[in-house]
Design an enzyme around this catalytic site. Sequence first.
Site, PDB file in Angstrom:
ATOM      1  N   HIS A 130       0.874  -1.180   0.000  1.00  0.00           N
ATOM      2  CA  HIS A 130       0.000   0.000   0.000  1.00  0.00           C
ATOM      3  C   HIS A 130       0.914   1.234   0.000  1.00  0.00           C
ATOM      4  O   HIS A 130       2.028   1.180   0.529  1.00  0.00           O
ATOM      5  CB  HIS A 130      -0.828  -0.044   1.288  1.00  0.00           C
ATOM      6  CG  HIS A 130      -1.904   0.978   1.400  1.00  0.00           C
ATOM      7  ND1 HIS A 130      -1.652   2.269   1.777  1.00  0.00           N
ATOM      8  CD2 HIS A 130      -3.245   0.900   1.206  1.00  0.00           C
ATOM      9  CE1 HIS A 130      -2.797   2.938   1.811  1.00  0.00           C
ATOM     10  NE2 HIS A 130      -3.780   2.132   1.470  1.00  0.00           N
ATOM     11  N   CYS A 371      -4.685   2.305  -3.808  1.00  0.00           N
ATOM     12  CA  CYS A 371      -3.445   2.828  -3.202  1.00  0.00           C
ATOM     13  C   CYS A 371      -2.279   1.871  -3.394  1.00  0.00           C
ATOM     14  O   CYS A 371      -1.428   1.721  -2.504  1.00  0.00           O
ATOM     15  CB  CYS A 371      -3.633   3.137  -1.713  1.00  0.00           C
ATOM     16  SG  CYS A 371      -4.762   4.473  -1.414  1.00  0.00           S
TER      17      CYS A 371
HETATM   18  C1  LIG Z   1      -2.392  -2.834   3.537  1.00  0.00           C
HETATM   19  C2  LIG Z   1      -2.716  -1.452   4.012  1.00  0.00           C
HETATM   20  N1  LIG Z   1      -1.787  -0.720   4.605  1.00  0.00           N
HETATM   21  C3  LIG Z   1      -2.026   0.509   5.070  1.00  0.00           C
HETATM   22  C4  LIG Z   1      -3.262   1.078   4.947  1.00  0.00           C
HETATM   23  C5  LIG Z   1      -3.496   2.438   5.497  1.00  0.00           C
HETATM   24  O1  LIG Z   1      -4.357   2.349   6.594  1.00  0.00           O
HETATM   25  P1  LIG Z   1      -4.924   3.655   7.292  1.00  0.00           P
HETATM   26  O2  LIG Z   1      -5.548   4.467   6.193  1.00  0.00           O
HETATM   27  O3  LIG Z   1      -5.941   3.127   8.255  1.00  0.00           O
HETATM   28  O4  LIG Z   1      -3.810   4.354   7.926  1.00  0.00           O
HETATM   29  C6  LIG Z   1      -4.282   0.374   4.301  1.00  0.00           C
HETATM   30  C7  LIG Z   1      -5.596   0.984   4.079  1.00  0.00           C
HETATM   31  O5  LIG Z   1      -6.313   0.629   3.166  1.00  0.00           O
HETATM   32  C8  LIG Z   1      -4.006  -0.932   3.837  1.00  0.00           C
HETATM   33  O6  LIG Z   1      -4.935  -1.662   3.238  1.00  0.00           O
END
Ligand SMILES: Cc1ncc(COP(=O)(O)O)c(C=O)c1O
Length: 415
Positions: A130, A371
Amino acid sequence: MVENKTISKKTQFSGLSKEFPILEQEVNGYPLVYLDNAATTQKPNSVIRSLEEYYSGFNSNIHRGVHTLANRATDAFEKTRKVAASFINANENELIITKGTTESINLVARTWAEQNLRSGDEILVSASEHHSNIVPWQLLAERKGCQIVKLPITSTGILDLGAFKKILNPRSKLLAINFVSNALGTINPLKEILKLARAYDCTTLVDAAQAAAHIPIDVQELDCDFLAFSGHKMYGPTGVGFLYGKYSILEKMPPFLGGGEMINEVSFDGSTFLDPPLRFEAGTPNIADVIAMKEAFDFLSALEMEDLRAHELELIEYSEARMKEIKGLRPFGTRTEKIALFSFTIDGIHPFDIGQLLDAKGIAVRTGHHCTMPLMSDLEIEGTVRASFGVYNSLQEAKKLWDAVEKIQKKYGGT
Ligand SMILES: Cc1ncc(COP(=O)(O)O)c(C=O)c1O
């Protein structure tokens, strides 16, 4: 043809949706089928009630008051830390409360990495991360002159272990890797991956944002150095997240943000700081949501993990069979070890259009790059349709999804 009898299978999860008031509504004239759980999950009554109880019963700032309400709020806040720590088999003093996975990862980049990484060091980042587990490292690499090394993934959607073994070297100082891919739903064989990294003394950070609501997490067993996750993806409120760090590492780390709550003593000659985890929790936190998060942990913990997995496997088995029957449907993330998250494209129809056509039938999915732009570019696609299931989603809802996708393909897809 997938038999209808599959649909009549019952799990302990049928009826769970009644705990989630938002799911009772119709969208565009159809009962809502919410399949965007990887973005955020819905919240059960217990979480919603807890928020109301806090604001109408004991709203107060924490850690600094002597009065009854402040003590009650502090106790409730610290209770969540305790429950969160036990959820991942960590000690309480290893559990930092943040706003979410993104903040947790940035915290490590701004503290541990800032202090320990040097010019020429390599930060290994898997190709399916991500953006939250890529961009903080790029910013850090620019500041420190480190190299970001992309770790390739296999065609089924997990880290390519063969390539990883070849890439690891004494300059590999940090591995940033997801437990479960948010774009593909695949579960990385993390224990094996972390073991390989440890052999090179490479510090490890696990992004468990998509794992926490689906598979058990045991930080002792994984032996990771850091692990980040978000409350809102596991039936809790938004604006609450967690960072686990081994205490021996946390205690050497400098503060992240400076301000109230994280200090021991302040004078104009300088300041001293509290021990972890409070050293990393400057300012008034998101008290109400952190307190309500305990209810989300309790909700998840009350479900048997084995049953949860069985429920997901039913959804996976059924959905994969249905996907094979739909012409021009290309699935991504086909490893068998996965969560009930299905990412796909259909020849001749833009993912965005599929998302809109599904929404017209009350079915909420996510479309786009999720993302994970570097991954999409490796796959040579702009984006996918992503249907991600939660504990309250049933096989009947999976049937509605795939029936609707099939109809869309027949009407708008190539022949
Ligand atoms: C694998 C992964 N990492 C990080 C994030 C970021 O999470 P947050 O927006 O809750 O900080 C997400 C959100 O979709 C995610 O799916």
